[in-house]
Design an enzyme around this catalytic site. Structure first.
Site, PDB file in Angstrom:
ATOM      1  N   ASP A  51       0.822  -1.207   0.000  1.00 36.87           N
ATOM      2  CA  ASP A  51       0.000   0.000   0.000  1.00 36.87           C
ATOM      3  C   ASP A  51       0.860   1.263   0.000  1.00 36.87           C
ATOM      4  O   ASP A  51       2.047   1.222   0.312  1.00 36.87           O
ATOM      5  CB  ASP A  51      -0.857   0.038   1.266  1.00 36.87           C
ATOM      6  CG  ASP A  51      -2.090  -0.829   1.132  1.00 36.87           C
ATOM      7  OD1 ASP A  51      -2.359  -1.311   0.030  1.00 36.87           O
ATOM      8  OD2 ASP A  51      -2.778  -0.996   2.159  1.00 36.87           O
ATOM      9  N   LYS A  72      -4.020   3.213  -2.690  1.00 34.61           N
ATOM     10  CA  LYS A  72      -5.180   4.057  -2.949  1.00 34.61           C
ATOM     11  C   LYS A  72      -5.309   4.945  -1.739  1.00 34.61           C
ATOM     12  O   LYS A  72      -5.022   4.540  -0.632  1.00 34.61           O
ATOM     13  CB  LYS A  72      -6.447   3.236  -3.172  1.00 34.61           C
ATOM     14  CG  LYS A  72      -6.806   2.305  -2.041  1.00 34.61           C
ATOM     15  CD  LYS A  72      -7.944   1.418  -2.483  1.00 34.61           C
ATOM     16  CE  LYS A  72      -8.361   0.454  -1.408  1.00 34.61           C
ATOM     17  NZ  LYS A  72      -8.950   1.076  -0.230  1.00 34.61           N
ATOM     18  N   MET A 187      -7.415   9.290   9.403  1.00 30.85           N
ATOM     19  CA  MET A 187      -8.052   9.846   8.200  1.00 30.85           C
ATOM     20  C   MET A 187      -8.971  11.020   8.539  1.00 30.85           C
ATOM     21  O   MET A 187     -10.058  11.153   7.990  1.00 30.85           O
ATOM     22  CB  MET A 187      -8.852   8.740   7.474  1.00 30.85           C
ATOM     23  CG  MET A 187      -7.957   7.632   6.945  1.00 30.85           C
ATOM     24  SD  MET A 187      -8.850   6.254   6.219  1.00 30.85           S
ATOM     25  CE  MET A 187      -9.224   5.264   7.664  1.00 30.85           C
TER      26      MET A 187
HETATM   27  N1  SAH Z   1      -3.728   0.285   9.039  1.00 27.35           N
HETATM   28  C1  SAH Z   1      -3.164   1.586   9.291  1.00 27.35           C
HETATM   29  C2  SAH Z   1      -4.202   2.675   9.102  1.00 27.35           C
HETATM   30  C3  SAH Z   1      -4.698   2.769   7.693  1.00 27.35           C
HETATM   31  S1  SAH Z   1      -5.842   4.070   7.474  1.00 27.35           S
HETATM   32  C4  SAH Z   1      -2.571   1.618  10.700  1.00 27.35           C
HETATM   33  O1  SAH Z   1      -2.816   0.693  11.479  1.00 27.35           O
HETATM   34  O2  SAH Z   1      -1.852   2.545  11.023  1.00 27.35           O
HETATM   35  C5  SAH Z   1      -4.805   5.353   6.868  1.00 27.35           C
HETATM   36  C6  SAH Z   1      -4.618   6.412   7.928  1.00 27.35           C
HETATM   37  O3  SAH Z   1      -3.719   5.964   8.932  1.00 27.35           O
HETATM   38  C7  SAH Z   1      -4.025   7.702   7.435  1.00 27.35           C
HETATM   39  O4  SAH Z   1      -4.985   8.524   6.805  1.00 27.35           O
HETATM   40  C8  SAH Z   1      -3.539   8.297   8.724  1.00 27.35           C
HETATM   41  O5  SAH Z   1      -4.602   8.809   9.486  1.00 27.35           O
HETATM   42  C9  SAH Z   1      -3.019   7.060   9.436  1.00 27.35           C
HETATM   43  N2  SAH Z   1      -1.579   6.831   9.213  1.00 27.35           N
HETATM   44  C10 SAH Z   1      -1.010   5.718   8.737  1.00 27.35           C
HETATM   45  N3  SAH Z   1       0.336   5.828   8.730  1.00 27.35           N
HETATM   46  C11 SAH Z   1       0.612   7.051   9.225  1.00 27.35           C
HETATM   47  C12 SAH Z   1       1.811   7.771   9.495  1.00 27.35           C
HETATM   48  N4  SAH Z   1       3.017   7.263   9.238  1.00 27.35           N
HETATM   49  N5  SAH Z   1       1.709   9.021  10.012  1.00 27.35           N
HETATM   50  C13 SAH Z   1       0.513   9.572  10.291  1.00 27.35           C
HETATM   51  N6  SAH Z   1      -0.657   8.933  10.065  1.00 27.35           N
HETATM   52  C14 SAH Z   1      -0.611   7.695   9.545  1.00 27.35           C
END
Ligand code: SAH
Length: 284
Positions: A51, A72, A187
């Protein structure tokens, strides 16, 4: 591919067999936050489907693998998700060792559950490898503890988007505002104005601390400390770019004492409790 993980008396490193899919979290960015199972998977995969949020550099641990980008960004309609899931099925049926690598944890707002369901429905053997989620590990990298004794005994993880990409109408913001001392929002940037208003309408103080961490646990990490009433203006002024984790709660103030990256760069340690409760107790 030789397995280069160290031998360990209490751990075995499983073999990724042809025809299997391992659904794996990659953590929030820093490759050091991968699990050993994730590294083991990277070393064995024939194909890695990854991803947008999988940290730079992580894929270098899979030089033998075909790399397929399945990125995406938020709010896109779901058919594409179905295509990704079916692609996993196809690759497994073709006898590949398939690694599905997702940012953070695959089961936290990552649609990993849907992909896993498709695999189960098609009889594809799989393994789930959890990862460090951005809403915990990303905040820790910013010096914000997601729980802190005496400050919060609860934390709620919410998404600022629903499937259509709109602000989450189904969330009970009043209930969340009342019941959760720390609120961690994934998000959430697109609907920051809506979210902060709903929380203040529900009785959270305008002065309540808010932390916004963008690109957490990467070289581009940026942290904004603001308040519920100032968050929209301050984040616009700072030109924050996603991905961002937003957290709301007094625990954000702990960063003033625990910003370990700034401390490591020589910033003086403040010998105060940012929450104004005196020195932290020594005892457990
Ligand atoms: N599965 C992921 C989340 C996916 S949803 C997890 O467990 O972290 C995608 C959202 O995750 C982004 O829009 C943001 O809000 C957050 N996110 C993921 N990686 C990030 C990062 N390195 N820094 C800040 N926000 C992050």
């Amino acid at each position: 591919m030789t397995n280069t993980l160290p031998a360990h008396p209490d751990a075995t490193w499983p073999e990724l067999l042809p025809g299997w899919v391992w659904l794996c979290g990659a953590g929030p960015g820093d490759p050091g936050l991968l699990t050993l199972h994730a590294l083991n998977a990277l070393q064995q995969a024939d194909v890695v489907i990854y991803d947008a949020l999988v940290g730079d550099g992580i894929l270098r641990w899979a030089p033998q693998a075909e790399l397929i980008y399945a990125g995406k960004r938020g709010g896109k309609p779901s058919p594409k998700q179905r295509d990704i899931s079916l692609r996993l099925v196809e690759l497994a049926r073709a006898g590949k060792r398939v690694l599905r690598l997702k940012g953070g944890d695959p089961f936290v707002f990552g649609r990993g559950g849907e992909e896993a369901q498709t695999l189960v429905q098609h009889g594809i053997p799989m393994r789930i490898i959890p990862g460090i989620t951005a809403g915990i590990g990303g905040l820790a990298y910013a010096g914000i503890p997601v729980t802190h004794r005496d400050v919060n005994q609860s934390v709620t993880f919410v998404t600022g988007h629903d499937q259509s990409g709109e602000a989450t109408g189904s969330l009970d913001w009043e209930g969340i505002a009342r019941g959760s001392q720390m609120i961690v929002i994934y998000m959430g940037m697109k609907h920051l104005a809506h979210i902060t208003e709903r929380l203040m309408d529900a009785g959270r103080p305008a002065s309540e601390p808010v932390g916004i961490v963008t690109s957490a646990a990467t070289a581009d990490q940026h942290v904004l400390e603001t308040t519920l009433s100032q968050a929209v203006e301050d984040s616009a002024r700072a030109g924050l770019q996603p991905p961002a984790i937003i957290c709301v709660g007094r625990g954000v103030l702990m960063r003033q004492a625990l910003d370990w990256q700034a401390i490591a760069q020589g910033q003086p340690v403040r010998d105060v409790d940012p929450l104004g409760r005196g020195r932290p107790a020594e005892s457990a």
